[in-house]
Scaffold this active site. Structure first.
Site, PDB file in Angstrom:
ATOM      1  N   ASN A  12       0.860  -1.181   0.000  1.00  0.00           N
ATOM      2  CA  ASN A  12       0.000   0.000   0.000  1.00  0.00           C
ATOM      3  C   ASN A  12       0.897   1.232   0.000  1.00  0.00           C
ATOM      4  O   ASN A  12       1.491   1.568   1.023  1.00  0.00           O
ATOM      5  CB  ASN A  12      -0.896  -0.030   1.255  1.00  0.00           C
ATOM      6  CG  ASN A  12      -1.742   1.229   1.384  1.00  0.00           C
ATOM      7  OD1 ASN A  12      -1.789   2.051   0.475  1.00  0.00           O
ATOM      8  ND2 ASN A  12      -2.400   1.372   2.522  1.00  0.00           N
ATOM      9  N   TRP A  13       0.983   1.853  -1.161  1.00  0.00           N
ATOM     10  CA  TRP A  13       1.888   3.008  -1.278  1.00  0.00           C
ATOM     11  C   TRP A  13       1.310   4.253  -0.614  1.00  0.00           C
ATOM     12  O   TRP A  13       2.002   5.261  -0.476  1.00  0.00           O
ATOM     13  CB  TRP A  13       2.178   3.301  -2.765  1.00  0.00           C
ATOM     14  CG  TRP A  13       3.141   2.338  -3.410  1.00  0.00           C
ATOM     15  CD1 TRP A  13       3.558   1.114  -2.918  1.00  0.00           C
ATOM     16  CD2 TRP A  13       3.814   2.501  -4.667  1.00  0.00           C
ATOM     17  NE1 TRP A  13       4.443   0.526  -3.796  1.00  0.00           N
ATOM     18  CE2 TRP A  13       4.617   1.350  -4.879  1.00  0.00           C
ATOM     19  CE3 TRP A  13       3.814   3.495  -5.639  1.00  0.00           C
ATOM     20  CZ2 TRP A  13       5.408   1.182  -6.023  1.00  0.00           C
ATOM     21  CZ3 TRP A  13       4.606   3.334  -6.778  1.00  0.00           C
ATOM     22  CH2 TRP A  13       5.397   2.192  -6.966  1.00  0.00           C
ATOM     23  N   LYS A  14       0.036   4.201  -0.253  1.00  0.00           N
ATOM     24  CA  LYS A  14      -0.625   5.376   0.339  1.00  0.00           C
ATOM     25  C   LYS A  14      -0.429   6.604  -0.571  1.00  0.00           C
ATOM     26  O   LYS A  14      -0.401   6.435  -1.778  1.00  0.00           O
ATOM     27  CB  LYS A  14      -0.129   5.607   1.773  1.00  0.00           C
ATOM     28  CG  LYS A  14      -0.243   4.323   2.612  1.00  0.00           C
ATOM     29  CD  LYS A  14      -0.026   4.534   4.078  1.00  0.00           C
ATOM     30  CE  LYS A  14      -0.153   3.200   4.809  1.00  0.00           C
ATOM     31  NZ  LYS A  14      -0.073   3.334   6.263  1.00  0.00           N
ATOM     32  N   HIS A  99      -9.421   1.090   5.070  1.00  0.00           N
ATOM     33  CA  HIS A  99      -8.144   1.304   5.758  1.00  0.00           C
ATOM     34  C   HIS A  99      -8.380   2.243   6.944  1.00  0.00           C
ATOM     35  O   HIS A  99      -9.213   3.156   6.863  1.00  0.00           O
ATOM     36  CB  HIS A  99      -7.125   1.914   4.793  1.00  0.00           C
ATOM     37  CG  HIS A  99      -5.736   1.896   5.349  1.00  0.00           C
ATOM     38  ND1 HIS A  99      -5.310   2.814   6.274  1.00  0.00           N
ATOM     39  CD2 HIS A  99      -4.703   1.053   5.154  1.00  0.00           C
ATOM     40  CE1 HIS A  99      -4.053   2.543   6.614  1.00  0.00           C
ATOM     41  NE2 HIS A  99      -3.663   1.477   5.943  1.00  0.00           N
ATOM     42  N   GLU A 101      -6.827   4.663   7.988  1.00  0.00           N
ATOM     43  CA  GLU A 101      -6.654   6.082   7.669  1.00  0.00           C
ATOM     44  C   GLU A 101      -7.926   6.658   7.041  1.00  0.00           C
ATOM     45  O   GLU A 101      -8.236   7.835   7.215  1.00  0.00           O
ATOM     46  CB  GLU A 101      -5.424   6.270   6.758  1.00  0.00           C
ATOM     47  CG  GLU A 101      -4.139   6.077   7.566  1.00  0.00           C
ATOM     48  CD  GLU A 101      -2.972   5.500   6.794  1.00  0.00           C
ATOM     49  OE1 GLU A 101      -2.963   5.549   5.562  1.00  0.00           O
ATOM     50  OE2 GLU A 101      -2.052   4.959   7.465  1.00  0.00           O
ATOM     51  N   GLU A 169      -5.070  -4.860  10.656  1.00  0.00           N
ATOM     52  CA  GLU A 169      -4.059  -3.829  10.861  1.00  0.00           C
ATOM     53  C   GLU A 169      -4.363  -3.087  12.158  1.00  0.00           C
ATOM     54  O   GLU A 169      -5.206  -2.161  12.167  1.00  0.00           O
ATOM     55  CB  GLU A 169      -4.085  -2.827   9.701  1.00  0.00           C
ATOM     56  CG  GLU A 169      -3.767  -3.441   8.349  1.00  0.00           C
ATOM     57  CD  GLU A 169      -3.206  -2.398   7.376  1.00  0.00           C
ATOM     58  OE1 GLU A 169      -2.110  -2.644   6.859  1.00  0.00           O
ATOM     59  OE2 GLU A 169      -3.833  -1.350   7.170  1.00  0.00           O
ATOM     60  N   GLY A 175       2.799   2.345  10.849  1.00  0.00           N
ATOM     61  CA  GLY A 175       3.788   3.406  10.715  1.00  0.00           C
ATOM     62  C   GLY A 175       4.501   3.764  12.001  1.00  0.00           C
ATOM     63  O   GLY A 175       5.147   4.810  12.081  1.00  0.00           O
ATOM     64  N   SER A 215       3.642  -2.023  10.332  1.00  0.00           N
ATOM     65  CA  SER A 215       5.081  -2.085  10.588  1.00  0.00           C
ATOM     66  C   SER A 215       5.721  -3.413  10.213  1.00  0.00           C
ATOM     67  O   SER A 215       6.641  -3.878  10.897  1.00  0.00           O
ATOM     68  CB  SER A 215       5.375  -1.740  12.055  1.00  0.00           C
ATOM     69  OG  SER A 215       5.005  -0.400  12.336  1.00  0.00           O
ATOM     70  N   GLY A 236       2.984  -1.126   4.243  1.00  0.00           N
ATOM     71  CA  GLY A 236       2.993   0.294   3.917  1.00  0.00           C
ATOM     72  C   GLY A 236       4.395   0.755   3.553  1.00  0.00           C
ATOM     73  O   GLY A 236       4.879   0.517   2.451  1.00  0.00           O
ATOM     74  N   GLY A 237       5.063   1.379   4.503  1.00  0.00           N
ATOM     75  CA  GLY A 237       6.371   1.996   4.261  1.00  0.00           C
ATOM     76  C   GLY A 237       7.371   1.112   3.526  1.00  0.00           C
ATOM     77  O   GLY A 237       8.022   1.560   2.573  1.00  0.00           O
TER      78      GLY A 237
END
Ligand code: 13P
Length: 254
Positions: A12-14, A99, A101, A169, A175, A215, A236-237
């Site tokens: 997930n590049w967000k 998600h 977010e 999640e 993150g 993470s 993610g990251g």
């Protein structure tokens, strides 16, 4: 892992990624070698502006792409929204919905998430439905109850192993570099499988891929991916660094 389920590692590049970052997708494709292809599915969910070109870059690689959100609506006067059919038209096979977010920053309720998951399925996209508790909810001992409630509200009836992915999640792990213990992940994923059984039937639930997200890094992937009922990762990251993303995928292949 669940032995009979082919794992999925989704990135997930967000809200990250410009044209130049197509190189990341190309590098992931280069590293998706025969050994990895045999055991693990990979998907990249770039921002919508890059979905078409990422999908084009990945043609012939067996790496799928996905959207990060979709509208509940099919088409019409919804300025700024993207329909699931548009994402499919741009080459997507998956769509992340619900998600944390989006649930937090855009006030998405379980009912909205369910409508989005249904819209995705209608466009023949596989929704990756995200659930997870906040730090406060975990500390209050409510993590299982919250996630079960999210599932009851967010999962379309009639979903099957082929038309649904669920991602657990924990909000506090996203993150932050923090992760739950393997025992906590095991408890949650077993509970998710059981709850899905009540919602869509045990046979269908047995084949649904349950991803862990929050993470995930090369250094913790093996431990997290070895937990029962963890059938892959939503990253993610680390998905923005091809080598790290591939290392996580390799951890799923063991
Ligand atoms: P991080 O891997 O950066 O913690 O993000 C997880 C996530 O939110 C994936 O959807």
């Amino acid at each position: 892992m669940t032995r009979s389920i082919r794992p999925l590692v989704a990135g997930n590049w967000k809200m990250n990624g410009l044209k130049a970052d197509l190189a990341i997708a190309a590098e992931v494709a280069k590293g998706y070698d025969a050994a990895l292809k045999r055991g693990v599915d990979i998907a990249i969910c770039p921002p919508a502006t890059l979905l078409f070109t990422t999908s084009a870059t990945l043609i012939g690689t067996r790496i799928a792409t996905g959207g990060q959100d979709c509208s509940t609506q099919g088409s019409g006067a919804f300025t700024g929204e993207l329909s699931a059919a548009m994402l499919a038209d741009a080459g997507a096979s998956f769509c992340i919905v619900g998600h944390s977010e989006r649930r937090t920053l855009h006030g998405e309720s379980n009912a909205t998430v369910k409508a989005k998951a249904e819209a995705a399925q209608k466009a023949l996209l596989v929704p990756i439905v995200c659930v997870g508790e906040t730090k406060g909810e975990r500390e209050a001992g409510k993590a299982l109850a919250i996630v079960e409630e999210q599932l009851r509200g967010s999962i379309p009836e009639g979903s099957t192993a082929g038309t649904l992915v669920v991602a657990y999640e924990p909000v506090w792990a996203i993150g932050t570099g923090l992760t739950p213990t393997a025992a906590d992940v095991a408890e949650m994923h077993a509970a998710i499988r059981t709850e899905l059984g009540l919602l869509i039937g045990k046979a269908a639930a047995a084949g649904v891929r349950l991803l862990y997200g929050g993470s995930v890094k090369p250094s913790n992937a093996a431990e997290l991916m070895n937990v029962a009922h963890v059938d892959g990762a939503l990253v993610g990251g680390a998905s923005l660094k091809a080598e790290e993303f591939l290392a996580i995928a390799r951890a799923c292949n063991g």
